[in-house]
Design a protein around this motif. Structure first.
Motif, PDB file in Angstrom:
ATOM      1  N   VAL A  32       7.383   9.855 -21.318  1.00  0.00           N
ATOM      2  CA  VAL A  32       6.774  10.329 -20.070  1.00  0.00           C
ATOM      3  C   VAL A  32       5.319  10.643 -20.401  1.00  0.00           C
ATOM      4  CG1 VAL A  32       6.762  12.121 -18.290  1.00  0.00           C
ATOM      5  CG2 VAL A  32       8.941  11.316 -19.228  1.00  0.00           C
ATOM      6  N   TRP A  33       4.408  10.000 -19.677  1.00  0.00           N
ATOM      7  CA  TRP A  33       2.984  10.211 -19.917  1.00  0.00           C
ATOM      8  C   TRP A  33       2.567  11.531 -19.271  1.00  0.00           C
ATOM      9  CZ3 TRP A  33      -0.632   6.064 -21.424  1.00  0.00           C
ATOM     10  CH2 TRP A  33       0.013   4.907 -21.833  1.00  0.00           C
ATOM     11  N   PRO A  34       2.101  12.490 -20.045  1.00  0.00           N
ATOM     12  CA  PRO A  34       1.668  13.754 -19.444  1.00  0.00           C
ATOM     13  C   PRO A  34       0.498  13.532 -18.483  1.00  0.00           C
ATOM     14  CG  PRO A  34       1.827  13.946 -21.837  1.00  0.00           C
ATOM     15  CD  PRO A  34       1.980  12.494 -21.504  1.00  0.00           C
ATOM     16  N   ALA A  35       0.587  14.111 -17.305  1.00  0.00           N
ATOM     17  CA  ALA A  35      -0.508  14.027 -16.333  1.00  0.00           C
ATOM     18  C   ALA A  35      -1.676  14.864 -16.846  1.00  0.00           C
ATOM     19  CB  ALA A  35      -0.057  14.511 -14.972  1.00  0.00           C
ATOM     20  N   LEU A  36      -2.859  14.280 -16.848  1.00  0.00           N
ATOM     21  CA  LEU A  36      -4.057  14.970 -17.318  1.00  0.00           C
ATOM     22  C   LEU A  36      -5.010  15.305 -16.184  1.00  0.00           C
ATOM     23  CD1 LEU A  36      -4.840  12.731 -20.430  1.00  0.00           C
ATOM     24  CD2 LEU A  36      -3.613  14.918 -20.384  1.00  0.00           C
ATOM     25  N   PHE A  37      -4.836  14.635 -15.054  1.00  0.00           N
ATOM     26  CA  PHE A  37      -5.765  14.781 -13.943  1.00  0.00           C
ATOM     27  C   PHE A  37      -4.989  15.000 -12.653  1.00  0.00           C
ATOM     28  CE2 PHE A  37      -7.535  11.990 -17.157  1.00  0.00           C
ATOM     29  CZ  PHE A  37      -8.694  12.663 -17.473  1.00  0.00           C
ATOM     30  N   ASP A  38      -5.607  15.756 -11.746  1.00  0.00           N
ATOM     31  CA  ASP A  38      -4.998  15.967 -10.441  1.00  0.00           C
ATOM     32  C   ASP A  38      -4.947  14.650  -9.691  1.00  0.00           C
ATOM     33  OD1 ASP A  38      -4.681  18.663 -10.843  1.00  0.00           O
ATOM     34  OD2 ASP A  38      -6.639  19.154  -9.984  1.00  0.00           O
ATOM     35  N   TRP A  39      -3.865  14.490  -8.992  1.00  0.00           N
ATOM     36  CA  TRP A  39      -3.664  13.255  -8.235  1.00  0.00           C
ATOM     37  C   TRP A  39      -2.938  13.600  -6.963  1.00  0.00           C
ATOM     38  CZ3 TRP A  39       0.974   9.759  -8.852  1.00  0.00           C
ATOM     39  CH2 TRP A  39       0.810   8.599  -8.120  1.00  0.00           C
ATOM     40  N   ASP A  40      -3.520  13.285  -5.847  1.00  0.00           N
ATOM     41  CA  ASP A  40      -3.008  13.711  -4.544  1.00  0.00           C
ATOM     42  C   ASP A  40      -1.645  13.141  -4.195  1.00  0.00           C
ATOM     43  OD1 ASP A  40      -5.307  15.164  -4.195  1.00  0.00           O
ATOM     44  OD2 ASP A  40      -6.315  13.575  -3.076  1.00  0.00           O
ATOM     45  N   ASP A  41      -1.341  11.932  -4.644  1.00  0.00           N
ATOM     46  CA  ASP A  41      -0.117  11.264  -4.223  1.00  0.00           C
ATOM     47  C   ASP A  41       0.991  11.280  -5.263  1.00  0.00           C
ATOM     48  OD1 ASP A  41      -1.339  10.643  -1.839  1.00  0.00           O
ATOM     49  OD2 ASP A  41      -2.075   8.712  -2.557  1.00  0.00           O
ATOM     50  N   GLU A  42       1.010  12.275  -6.140  1.00  0.00           N
ATOM     51  CA  GLU A  42       1.994  12.301  -7.222  1.00  0.00           C
ATOM     52  C   GLU A  42       3.428  12.230  -6.702  1.00  0.00           C
ATOM     53  OE1 GLU A  42       3.135  14.875 -11.192  1.00  0.00           O
ATOM     54  OE2 GLU A  42       1.280  15.282 -10.123  1.00  0.00           O
ATOM     55  N   ASP A  43       3.696  12.884  -5.592  1.00  0.00           N
ATOM     56  CA  ASP A  43       5.056  12.849  -5.039  1.00  0.00           C
ATOM     57  C   ASP A  43       5.469  11.449  -4.603  1.00  0.00           C
ATOM     58  OD1 ASP A  43       5.314  15.551  -5.485  1.00  0.00           O
ATOM     59  OD2 ASP A  43       4.700  16.101  -3.451  1.00  0.00           O
ATOM     60  N   GLU A  44       4.506  10.642  -4.195  1.00  0.00           N
ATOM     61  CA  GLU A  44       4.816   9.300  -3.724  1.00  0.00           C
ATOM     62  C   GLU A  44       5.357   8.414  -4.846  1.00  0.00           C
ATOM     63  OE1 GLU A  44       2.610   5.416  -1.779  1.00  0.00           O
ATOM     64  OE2 GLU A  44       1.576   7.325  -1.799  1.00  0.00           O
ATOM     65  N   PHE A  45       4.765   8.490  -6.028  1.00  0.00           N
ATOM     66  CA  PHE A  45       5.157   7.609  -7.119  1.00  0.00           C
ATOM     67  C   PHE A  45       5.935   8.312  -8.228  1.00  0.00           C
ATOM     68  CE2 PHE A  45       1.258   5.654  -5.392  1.00  0.00           C
ATOM     69  CZ  PHE A  45       1.771   4.419  -5.059  1.00  0.00           C
ATOM     70  N   GLY A  46       5.821   9.617  -8.333  1.00  0.00           N
ATOM     71  CA  GLY A  46       6.457  10.337  -9.425  1.00  0.00           C
ATOM     72  C   GLY A  46       5.642  10.229 -10.696  1.00  0.00           C
ATOM     73  N   ALA A  47       6.230  10.649 -11.792  1.00  0.00           N
ATOM     74  CA  ALA A  47       5.546  10.634 -13.078  1.00  0.00           C
ATOM     75  C   ALA A  47       5.412   9.205 -13.600  1.00  0.00           C
ATOM     76  CB  ALA A  47       6.324  11.471 -14.089  1.00  0.00           C
ATOM     77  N   VAL A  48       4.388   8.993 -14.407  1.00  0.00           N
ATOM     78  CA  VAL A  48       4.248   7.716 -15.101  1.00  0.00           C
ATOM     79  C   VAL A  48       5.112   7.800 -16.361  1.00  0.00           C
ATOM     80  CG1 VAL A  48       2.665   6.151 -16.293  1.00  0.00           C
ATOM     81  CG2 VAL A  48       1.933   7.340 -14.205  1.00  0.00           C
ATOM     82  N   THR A  49       6.013   6.847 -16.504  1.00  0.00           N
ATOM     83  CA  THR A  49       6.931   6.834 -17.642  1.00  0.00           C
ATOM     84  C   THR A  49       6.878   5.479 -18.331  1.00  0.00           C
ATOM     85  OG1 THR A  49       8.824   5.980 -16.408  1.00  0.00           O
ATOM     86  CG2 THR A  49       8.509   8.377 -16.387  1.00  0.00           C
ATOM     87  N   ARG A  50       7.444   5.431 -19.500  1.00  0.00           N
ATOM     88  CA  ARG A  50       7.563   4.159 -20.214  1.00  0.00           C
ATOM     89  C   ARG A  50       8.306   3.139 -19.357  1.00  0.00           C
ATOM     90  NH1 ARG A  50      10.249   4.893 -25.816  1.00  0.00           N
ATOM     91  NH2 ARG A  50       8.296   5.976 -26.214  1.00  0.00           N
ATOM     92  N   ASP A  51       9.295   3.608 -18.599  1.00  0.00           N
ATOM     93  CA  ASP A  51      10.121   2.708 -17.790  1.00  0.00           C
ATOM     94  C   ASP A  51       9.403   2.155 -16.561  1.00  0.00           C
ATOM     95  OD1 ASP A  51      12.232   3.044 -19.558  1.00  0.00           O
ATOM     96  OD2 ASP A  51      13.138   4.657 -18.377  1.00  0.00           O
ATOM     97  N   ASN A  52       8.428   2.894 -16.013  1.00  0.00           N
ATOM     98  CA  ASN A  52       7.766   2.397 -14.799  1.00  0.00           C
ATOM     99  C   ASN A  52       6.323   1.947 -15.014  1.00  0.00           C
ATOM    100  OD1 ASN A  52       6.185   4.737 -14.787  1.00  0.00           O
ATOM    101  ND2 ASN A  52       7.130   5.604 -12.968  1.00  0.00           N
ATOM    102  N   LEU A  53       5.800   2.083 -16.228  1.00  0.00           N
ATOM    103  CA  LEU A  53       4.403   1.748 -16.487  1.00  0.00           C
ATOM    104  C   LEU A  53       4.068   0.310 -16.109  1.00  0.00           C
ATOM    105  CD1 LEU A  53       1.624   2.532 -17.635  1.00  0.00           C
ATOM    106  CD2 LEU A  53       2.452   1.761 -19.868  1.00  0.00           C
ATOM    107  N   CYS A  54       4.888  -0.631 -16.505  1.00  0.00           N
ATOM    108  CA  CYS A  54       4.578  -2.048 -16.230  1.00  0.00           C
ATOM    109  C   CYS A  54       4.511  -2.350 -14.738  1.00  0.00           C
ATOM    110  CB  CYS A  54       5.591  -2.959 -16.915  1.00  0.00           C
ATOM    111  SG  CYS A  54       5.308  -3.084 -18.694  1.00  0.00           S
ATOM    112  N   GLY A  55       5.242  -1.616 -13.940  1.00  0.00           N
ATOM    113  CA  GLY A  55       5.180  -1.807 -12.495  1.00  0.00           C
ATOM    114  C   GLY A  55       3.876  -1.326 -11.884  1.00  0.00           C
TER     115      GLY A  55
END
Length: 148
Positions: A32-55
């Motif tokens: 799971v990539w730790p979020a470093l910056f505020d991002w308004d739409d985080e709920d829309e996509f969720g966390a960036v993970t190894r499993d979803n990075l390529c998408g």
């Protein structure tokens, strides 16, 4: 998503994620990539993970030596994509990758690289993933140094 012009071959990252080169690059990234910056739409996509990075990544090329690389908005939470006067860590990390002879940050979500020889899409995506991981690591160090 940015529409690239003059591309003859287009790829979504998820099309290539099971190739050996991309799987190896993903294995080098955080689960799971730790979020470093505020991002308004985080709920829309969720966390960036190894499993979803390529998408969240895409690439295309007219000749296998000039590549357009793109990111989805969720990437903005894990690495600085608009450096605002600071070093462009993604551009630098791309330029440092093997066989990359030129890297340029064209727009917020668009990078261009030129390679020393023709590369397969999975080889370019693996380098892009490694560059994002390096930029993410340097972004985290920069934040620590600044006391953020």
């Amino acid at each position: 998503m940015y529409e690239f012009r003059n591309a003859t071959a287009r790829y979504r990252g998820e099309q290539l994620e099971t190739t050996d080169a991309v799987a190896a690059a993903l294995d080098r990234t955080p689960q799971v990539w730790p979020a470093l910056f505020d991002w308004d739409d985080e709920d829309e996509f969720g966390a960036v993970t190894r499993d979803n990075l390529c998408g969240l990544l895409y690439l295309d090329t007219p000749d296998e030596m000039t590549w357009d690389l793109g990111i989805e908005e969720a990437i903005t939470s894990i690495v600085e994509v608009e450096p605002d006067g600071e070093d462009d860590l993604i551009e630098q990390a791309l330029a440092a990758q093997p066989e990359i002879v030129r890297a340029r940050h064209v727009d917020v979500d668009w990078f261009q690289v030129s390679t020393a020889r023709p590369l397969r899409a999975d080889e370019v995506l693996a380098r892009f993933i490694d560059a994002l991981a390096a930029a993410h690591h340097r972004s985290a160090q920069r934040d620590d140094d600044e006391g953020i």
